[in-house]
Design an enzyme around this catalytic site. Structure first.
Site, PDB file in Angstrom:
ATOM      1  N   ASN A   1       0.673  -1.162   0.003  1.00  0.00           N
ATOM      2  CA  ASN A   1      -0.434  -0.410   0.144  1.00  0.00           C
ATOM      3  C   ASN A   1       0.949   0.770   0.261  1.00  0.00           C
ATOM      4  OD1 ASN A   1      -2.388  -1.195   0.193  1.00  0.00           O
ATOM      5  ND2 ASN A   1      -2.618  -1.266   1.865  1.00  0.00           N
TER       6      ASN A   1
ATOM      7  N   GLU B   1      -5.956  -7.694   5.561  1.00  0.00           N
ATOM      8  CA  GLU B   1      -5.151  -8.126   5.320  1.00  0.00           C
ATOM      9  C   GLU B   1      -5.245 -10.251   5.082  1.00  0.00           C
ATOM     10  OE1 GLU B   1      -2.020  -6.742   6.905  1.00  0.00           O
ATOM     11  OE2 GLU B   1      -4.245  -6.111   6.175  1.00  0.00           O
TER      12      GLU B   1
END
Length: 335
Positions: free
Chosen positions: A220, A255
Protein backbone atom coordinates in the site's frame (compact mmCIF):
# COMPACT_ATOMS: atom_id res chain seq x y z
CA UNK A 1 -43.52 -25.08 16.14
CA UNK A 2 -42.60 -21.64 14.98
CA UNK A 3 -45.57 -19.38 14.40
CA UNK A 4 -45.71 -16.62 11.87
CA UNK A 5 -46.67 -13.46 13.74
CA UNK A 6 -47.35 -10.17 12.06
CA UNK A 7 -47.65 -7.04 14.16
CA UNK A 8 -49.10 -3.93 12.61
CA UNK A 9 -47.89 -0.72 14.21
CA UNK A 10 -50.02 2.37 13.73
CA UNK A 11 -48.11 5.55 12.93
CA UNK A 12 -49.41 9.15 13.12
CA UNK A 13 -51.01 10.36 9.91
CA UNK A 14 -48.59 12.35 7.79
CA UNK A 15 -50.05 15.47 6.19
CA UNK A 16 -48.30 16.22 2.89
CA UNK A 17 -46.84 19.70 2.51
CA UNK A 18 -47.81 21.24 -0.84
CA UNK A 19 -44.98 22.25 -3.15
CA UNK A 20 -44.81 26.08 -3.32
CA UNK A 21 -45.72 27.63 -6.66
CA UNK A 22 -43.23 29.80 -8.54
CA UNK A 23 -43.18 33.42 -7.43
CA UNK A 24 -45.01 35.83 -9.73
CA UNK A 25 -43.21 38.71 -11.45
CA UNK A 26 -42.40 41.28 -8.82
CA UNK A 27 -41.67 38.83 -5.99
CA UNK A 28 -43.34 36.10 -3.94
CA UNK A 29 -46.92 36.27 -2.76
CA UNK A 30 -47.42 37.37 0.85
CA UNK A 31 -48.32 34.83 3.50
CA UNK A 32 -52.12 34.26 3.71
CA UNK A 33 -52.17 35.66 7.25
CA UNK A 34 -51.11 39.12 5.97
CA UNK A 35 -53.06 39.31 2.70
CA UNK A 36 -54.67 42.78 2.23
CA UNK A 37 -58.36 43.09 1.43
CA UNK A 38 -59.03 42.64 -2.27
CA UNK A 39 -55.69 40.91 -2.94
CA UNK A 40 -55.86 38.94 -6.18
CA UNK A 41 -53.11 36.38 -6.86
CA UNK A 42 -52.79 36.45 -10.64
CA UNK A 43 -50.47 33.46 -10.88
CA UNK A 44 -51.92 30.72 -13.10
CA UNK A 45 -53.15 27.61 -11.36
CA UNK A 46 -50.66 24.75 -11.78
CA UNK A 47 -52.42 21.55 -12.78
CA UNK A 48 -51.45 18.57 -10.61
CA UNK A 49 -51.36 15.21 -12.36
CA UNK A 50 -53.04 12.62 -10.15
CA UNK A 51 -50.74 9.80 -9.01
CA UNK A 52 -51.98 6.64 -10.65
CA UNK A 53 -50.53 3.34 -9.46
CA UNK A 54 -50.15 0.87 -12.28
CA UNK A 55 -50.98 -2.60 -11.01
CA UNK A 56 -48.45 -5.35 -11.73
CA UNK A 57 -49.95 -7.84 -14.17
CA UNK A 58 -50.34 -11.33 -12.74
CA UNK A 59 -48.47 -12.69 -15.74
CA UNK A 60 -45.32 -10.74 -14.71
CA UNK A 61 -45.24 -12.44 -11.29
CA UNK A 62 -43.61 -15.45 -12.89
CA UNK A 63 -40.40 -15.95 -10.92
CA UNK A 64 -40.89 -18.85 -8.47
CA UNK A 65 -38.59 -18.58 -5.46
CA UNK A 66 -37.80 -20.10 -2.11
CA UNK A 67 -36.46 -17.53 0.37
CA UNK A 68 -34.76 -18.72 3.57
CA UNK A 69 -36.45 -17.05 6.55
CA UNK A 70 -34.79 -18.73 9.53
CA UNK A 71 -31.33 -20.20 9.85
CA UNK A 72 -27.70 -19.52 8.98
CA UNK A 73 -28.51 -18.45 5.41
CA UNK A 74 -31.52 -16.28 6.24
CA UNK A 75 -32.29 -14.12 3.22
CA UNK A 76 -30.81 -16.49 0.65
CA UNK A 77 -32.86 -16.85 -2.52
CA UNK A 78 -33.30 -20.03 -4.58
CA UNK A 79 -34.97 -19.86 -8.00
CA UNK A 80 -37.16 -22.85 -8.88
CA UNK A 81 -36.15 -22.99 -12.52
CA UNK A 82 -36.19 -26.78 -12.93
CA UNK A 83 -39.05 -29.18 -13.54
CA UNK A 84 -38.01 -30.89 -10.31
CA UNK A 85 -36.07 -29.17 -7.50
CA UNK A 86 -34.48 -31.33 -4.81
CA UNK A 87 -34.25 -29.85 -1.29
CA UNK A 88 -31.93 -31.30 1.33
CA UNK A 89 -28.53 -31.45 2.96
CA UNK A 90 -26.86 -33.70 0.40
CA UNK A 91 -24.42 -32.57 -2.27
CA UNK A 92 -26.91 -33.31 -5.05
CA UNK A 93 -29.56 -30.96 -3.59
CA UNK A 94 -30.53 -27.99 -5.79
CA UNK A 95 -31.69 -26.14 -2.67
CA UNK A 96 -28.99 -26.90 -0.11
CA UNK A 97 -30.11 -26.34 3.50
CA UNK A 98 -27.17 -26.82 5.85
CA UNK A 99 -29.06 -27.84 8.97
CA UNK A 100 -28.61 -31.02 11.01
CA UNK A 101 -32.40 -31.49 11.22
CA UNK A 102 -32.64 -31.80 7.43
CA UNK A 103 -32.36 -35.12 5.61
CA UNK A 104 -29.97 -35.40 2.70
CA UNK A 105 -32.95 -35.82 0.35
CA UNK A 106 -35.64 -34.12 2.38
CA UNK A 107 -38.25 -32.92 -0.12
CA UNK A 108 -38.78 -31.89 -3.72
CA UNK A 109 -40.81 -29.30 -5.60
CA UNK A 110 -42.31 -30.38 -8.93
CA UNK A 111 -43.32 -27.74 -11.49
CA UNK A 112 -46.56 -28.84 -13.11
CA UNK A 113 -46.90 -25.70 -15.24
CA UNK A 114 -45.71 -22.09 -15.21
CA UNK A 115 -47.66 -21.20 -12.04
CA UNK A 116 -48.38 -24.53 -10.34
CA UNK A 117 -45.79 -26.06 -8.00
CA UNK A 118 -46.24 -29.16 -5.85
CA UNK A 119 -44.18 -29.87 -2.70
CA UNK A 120 -43.55 -33.51 -1.75
CA UNK A 121 -41.94 -35.05 1.33
CA UNK A 122 -39.33 -37.63 0.25
CA UNK A 123 -39.61 -39.70 3.42
CA UNK A 124 -37.63 -37.26 5.55
CA UNK A 125 -36.83 -37.99 9.19
CA UNK A 126 -38.31 -34.77 10.61
CA UNK A 127 -41.13 -34.03 8.18
CA UNK A 128 -42.38 -31.19 5.98
CA UNK A 129 -44.84 -28.54 7.17
CA UNK A 130 -46.73 -25.88 5.22
CA UNK A 131 -48.29 -23.02 7.20
CA UNK A 132 -48.01 -25.11 10.37
CA UNK A 133 -49.57 -28.31 8.99
CA UNK A 134 -47.61 -31.49 8.31
CA UNK A 135 -47.93 -32.52 4.67
CA UNK A 136 -46.95 -35.35 2.37
CA UNK A 137 -47.85 -33.69 -0.90
CA UNK A 138 -49.43 -30.28 -1.42
CA UNK A 139 -49.75 -27.61 -4.11
CA UNK A 140 -48.03 -24.42 -3.01
CA UNK A 141 -49.55 -20.94 -3.11
CA UNK A 142 -47.48 -17.77 -3.23
CA UNK A 143 -46.67 -16.72 0.34
CA UNK A 144 -46.80 -20.22 1.82
CA UNK A 145 -44.43 -20.79 4.75
CA UNK A 146 -42.51 -24.05 4.38
CA UNK A 147 -40.82 -25.63 7.40
CA UNK A 148 -38.36 -28.48 6.94
CA UNK A 149 -37.62 -30.36 10.13
CA UNK A 150 -37.54 -28.55 13.47
CA UNK A 151 -35.79 -25.33 12.49
CA UNK A 152 -35.39 -24.56 8.76
CA UNK A 153 -38.09 -22.18 7.49
CA UNK A 154 -38.51 -20.93 3.91
CA UNK A 155 -41.12 -18.90 2.03
CA UNK A 156 -42.47 -19.85 -1.40
CA UNK A 157 -43.20 -16.81 -3.57
CA UNK A 158 -44.11 -15.89 -7.12
CA UNK A 159 -42.60 -12.47 -7.80
CA UNK A 160 -41.48 -10.18 -10.61
CA UNK A 161 -37.97 -10.47 -12.03
CA UNK A 162 -36.82 -7.08 -10.69
CA UNK A 163 -37.90 -8.03 -7.17
CA UNK A 164 -35.95 -11.27 -7.45
CA UNK A 165 -32.83 -9.34 -8.46
CA UNK A 166 -33.23 -7.00 -5.49
CA UNK A 167 -33.66 -9.91 -3.05
CA UNK A 168 -30.45 -11.49 -4.32
CA UNK A 169 -28.58 -8.20 -4.09
CA UNK A 170 -29.65 -7.67 -0.48
CA UNK A 171 -28.58 -11.16 0.53
CA UNK A 172 -25.22 -10.87 -1.20
CA UNK A 173 -24.64 -7.49 0.41
CA UNK A 174 -25.22 -8.92 3.89
CA UNK A 175 -22.93 -11.95 3.54
CA UNK A 176 -20.23 -11.04 1.01
CA UNK A 177 -17.13 -8.85 1.12
CA UNK A 178 -17.53 -6.18 -1.54
CA UNK A 179 -13.86 -6.14 -2.60
CA UNK A 180 -13.06 -9.85 -2.95
CA UNK A 181 -16.50 -11.43 -3.34
CA UNK A 182 -15.69 -13.84 -0.49
CA UNK A 183 -17.89 -14.33 2.54
CA UNK A 184 -17.49 -11.61 5.16
CA UNK A 185 -16.44 -11.89 8.81
CA UNK A 186 -20.00 -11.89 10.16
CA UNK A 187 -20.98 -14.83 7.98
CA UNK A 188 -17.77 -16.70 8.86
CA UNK A 189 -18.41 -16.31 12.60
CA UNK A 190 -22.02 -17.45 12.31
CA UNK A 191 -21.02 -20.41 10.16
CA UNK A 192 -18.22 -21.33 12.55
CA UNK A 193 -20.65 -21.35 15.48
CA UNK A 194 -22.87 -23.78 13.58
CA UNK A 195 -19.96 -25.98 12.53
CA UNK A 196 -18.50 -26.22 16.05
CA UNK A 197 -21.87 -27.27 17.46
CA UNK A 198 -22.27 -29.88 14.70
CA UNK A 199 -18.74 -31.25 15.22
CA UNK A 200 -19.29 -31.65 18.97
CA UNK A 201 -22.64 -33.34 18.41
CA UNK A 202 -21.42 -35.83 15.81
CA UNK A 203 -17.75 -36.19 16.72
CA UNK A 204 -16.54 -35.05 13.29
CA UNK A 205 -13.25 -33.26 12.56
CA UNK A 206 -13.26 -29.48 12.21
CA UNK A 207 -10.35 -27.12 11.62
CA UNK A 208 -9.70 -23.54 10.57
CA UNK A 209 -6.86 -22.15 8.48
CA UNK A 210 -6.11 -18.52 9.32
CA UNK A 211 -3.69 -16.69 7.01
CA UNK A 212 -2.42 -13.16 6.61
CA UNK A 213 -0.57 -11.44 3.77
CA UNK A 214 3.04 -10.73 4.69
CA UNK A 215 4.23 -7.10 4.67
CA UNK A 216 1.02 -5.97 3.03
CA UNK A 217 1.41 -2.42 4.36
CA UNK A 218 4.54 -2.09 2.23
CA UNK A 219 2.46 -2.76 -0.91
CA UNK A 220 0.00 0.00 0.00
CA UNK A 221 2.74 2.46 0.94
CA UNK A 222 4.83 1.79 -2.18
CA UNK A 223 2.24 1.30 -4.92
CA UNK A 224 -0.94 2.78 -3.43
CA UNK A 225 -4.17 1.37 -2.08
CA UNK A 226 -5.52 0.47 -5.51
CA UNK A 227 -2.58 -1.86 -5.96
CA UNK A 228 -3.25 -3.31 -2.51
CA UNK A 229 -6.89 -3.92 -3.43
CA UNK A 230 -5.77 -5.66 -6.61
CA UNK A 231 -3.45 -7.95 -4.65
CA UNK A 232 -6.27 -8.89 -2.26
CA UNK A 233 -8.60 -9.73 -5.15
CA UNK A 234 -6.02 -11.90 -6.92
CA UNK A 235 -5.02 -13.73 -3.74
CA UNK A 236 -8.70 -14.41 -2.92
CA UNK A 237 -9.28 -15.88 -6.38
CA UNK A 238 -6.13 -18.03 -6.14
CA UNK A 239 -7.02 -19.46 -2.72
CA UNK A 240 -10.51 -20.32 -3.97
CA UNK A 241 -8.83 -22.64 -6.49
CA UNK A 242 -6.55 -24.16 -3.86
CA UNK A 243 -9.25 -25.34 -1.44
CA UNK A 244 -12.08 -27.87 -1.74
CA UNK A 245 -15.55 -26.94 -2.96
CA UNK A 246 -17.06 -27.67 0.47
CA UNK A 247 -14.60 -25.47 2.37
CA UNK A 248 -15.75 -21.98 3.40
CA UNK A 249 -13.38 -19.10 2.56
CA UNK A 250 -13.96 -15.66 4.08
CA UNK A 251 -12.16 -12.36 4.36
CA UNK A 252 -11.73 -12.01 8.10
CA UNK A 253 -10.47 -8.43 8.18
CA UNK A 254 -7.99 -6.28 6.28
CA UNK A 255 -5.45 -8.65 4.74
CA UNK A 256 -6.51 -11.60 6.93
CA UNK A 257 -8.51 -14.58 5.63
CA UNK A 258 -9.97 -17.75 7.13
CA UNK A 259 -10.88 -21.15 5.71
CA UNK A 260 -13.34 -23.42 7.55
CA UNK A 261 -12.39 -27.04 6.90
CA UNK A 262 -14.56 -29.91 8.06
CA UNK A 263 -14.47 -33.66 7.66
CA UNK A 264 -10.69 -34.19 7.33
CA UNK A 265 -8.02 -34.96 9.91
CA UNK A 266 -5.44 -32.36 11.06
CA UNK A 267 -2.65 -33.95 8.98
CA UNK A 268 -4.68 -33.36 5.79
CA UNK A 269 -5.59 -29.84 6.92
CA UNK A 270 -1.88 -29.04 7.16
CA UNK A 271 -1.38 -30.24 3.58
CA UNK A 272 -4.24 -27.99 2.46
CA UNK A 273 -2.78 -25.03 4.35
CA UNK A 274 0.62 -25.55 2.75
CA UNK A 275 -1.01 -25.73 -0.67
CA UNK A 276 -2.63 -22.33 0.00
CA UNK A 277 0.76 -20.91 1.02
CA UNK A 278 2.54 -22.33 -2.03
CA UNK A 279 -0.08 -21.23 -4.55
CA UNK A 280 0.01 -17.66 -3.22
CA UNK A 281 3.82 -17.60 -3.26
CA UNK A 282 3.82 -18.53 -6.97
CA UNK A 283 1.53 -15.67 -7.94
CA UNK A 284 2.79 -12.93 -10.24
CA UNK A 285 0.41 -9.99 -10.06
CA UNK A 286 0.72 -7.43 -12.88
CA UNK A 287 0.41 -3.82 -11.75
CA UNK A 288 1.02 -1.05 -14.27
CA UNK A 289 4.57 -1.66 -15.58
CA UNK A 290 5.57 -3.97 -12.71
CA UNK A 291 4.90 -7.43 -11.32
CA UNK A 292 3.97 -7.72 -7.66
CA UNK A 293 4.71 -10.73 -5.47
CA UNK A 294 3.34 -11.64 -2.06
CA UNK A 295 3.40 -14.44 0.52
CA UNK A 296 1.20 -15.52 3.41
CA UNK A 297 1.80 -16.73 6.94
CA UNK A 298 -0.62 -19.43 8.09
CA UNK A 299 -1.90 -20.64 11.45
CA UNK A 300 -4.03 -23.78 11.68
CA UNK A 301 -6.12 -25.05 14.59
CA UNK A 302 -8.30 -28.12 14.95
CA UNK A 303 -11.12 -28.66 17.40
CA UNK A 304 -9.30 -31.72 18.70
CA UNK A 305 -6.41 -29.44 19.77
CA UNK A 306 -8.68 -27.41 22.04
CA UNK A 307 -10.22 -30.04 24.31
CA UNK A 308 -13.60 -31.83 24.44
CA UNK A 309 -15.67 -28.69 25.09
CA UNK A 310 -13.79 -26.26 22.89
CA UNK A 311 -15.55 -23.03 21.95
CA UNK A 312 -15.40 -20.96 18.78
CA UNK A 313 -13.34 -18.38 20.64
CA UNK A 314 -10.79 -21.00 21.75
CA UNK A 315 -10.44 -22.35 18.20
CA UNK A 316 -9.90 -18.90 16.66
CA UNK A 317 -7.51 -17.85 19.45
CA UNK A 318 -5.33 -20.93 18.87
CA UNK A 319 -5.20 -20.33 15.10
CA UNK A 320 -4.32 -16.68 15.72
CA UNK A 321 -1.56 -17.68 18.14
CA UNK A 322 -0.07 -20.04 15.56
CA UNK A 323 -0.35 -17.38 12.84
CA UNK A 324 1.69 -15.09 15.08
CA UNK A 325 4.28 -17.88 15.48
CA UNK A 326 4.52 -18.15 11.69
CA UNK A 327 5.12 -14.38 11.44
CA UNK A 328 7.76 -14.46 14.19
CA UNK A 329 9.43 -17.49 12.62
CA UNK A 330 10.20 -15.68 9.39
CA UNK A 331 6.86 -15.47 7.52
CA UNK A 332 5.73 -17.49 4.49
CA UNK A 333 5.23 -20.63 6.59
CA UNK A 334 2.57 -22.77 8.25
CA UNK A 335 2.37 -23.27 12.02
Amino acid sequence: MTKDRHTTKEFPKVVPIPTPLPSPPGGPAPHPSVLPDGYDDERPTQPGAPAVATPVAASSLDRPLLVVLVGLNAGQVFTLDRDETLIGRGRDAHVSVDDVGISRRHARIVREDARRFVLEDLGSTNGVFVNGHKVGRVELASGDRVQLGPAAVLRFRLIAADEEALARKLYEGSTRDALTGLYNRRYANERLTTEVAYAHRHGTPLSIVLFDLDRFKRVNDTFGHQAGDGVLRVVAAQVRKAIRAEDVLARYGGEEFVVLVRGIEPKSVRLLADRVRTWVERLEIPWEAQTLKTTVSVGIASLSDCGPKATVEALVALADERLYEAKEGGRNRVC
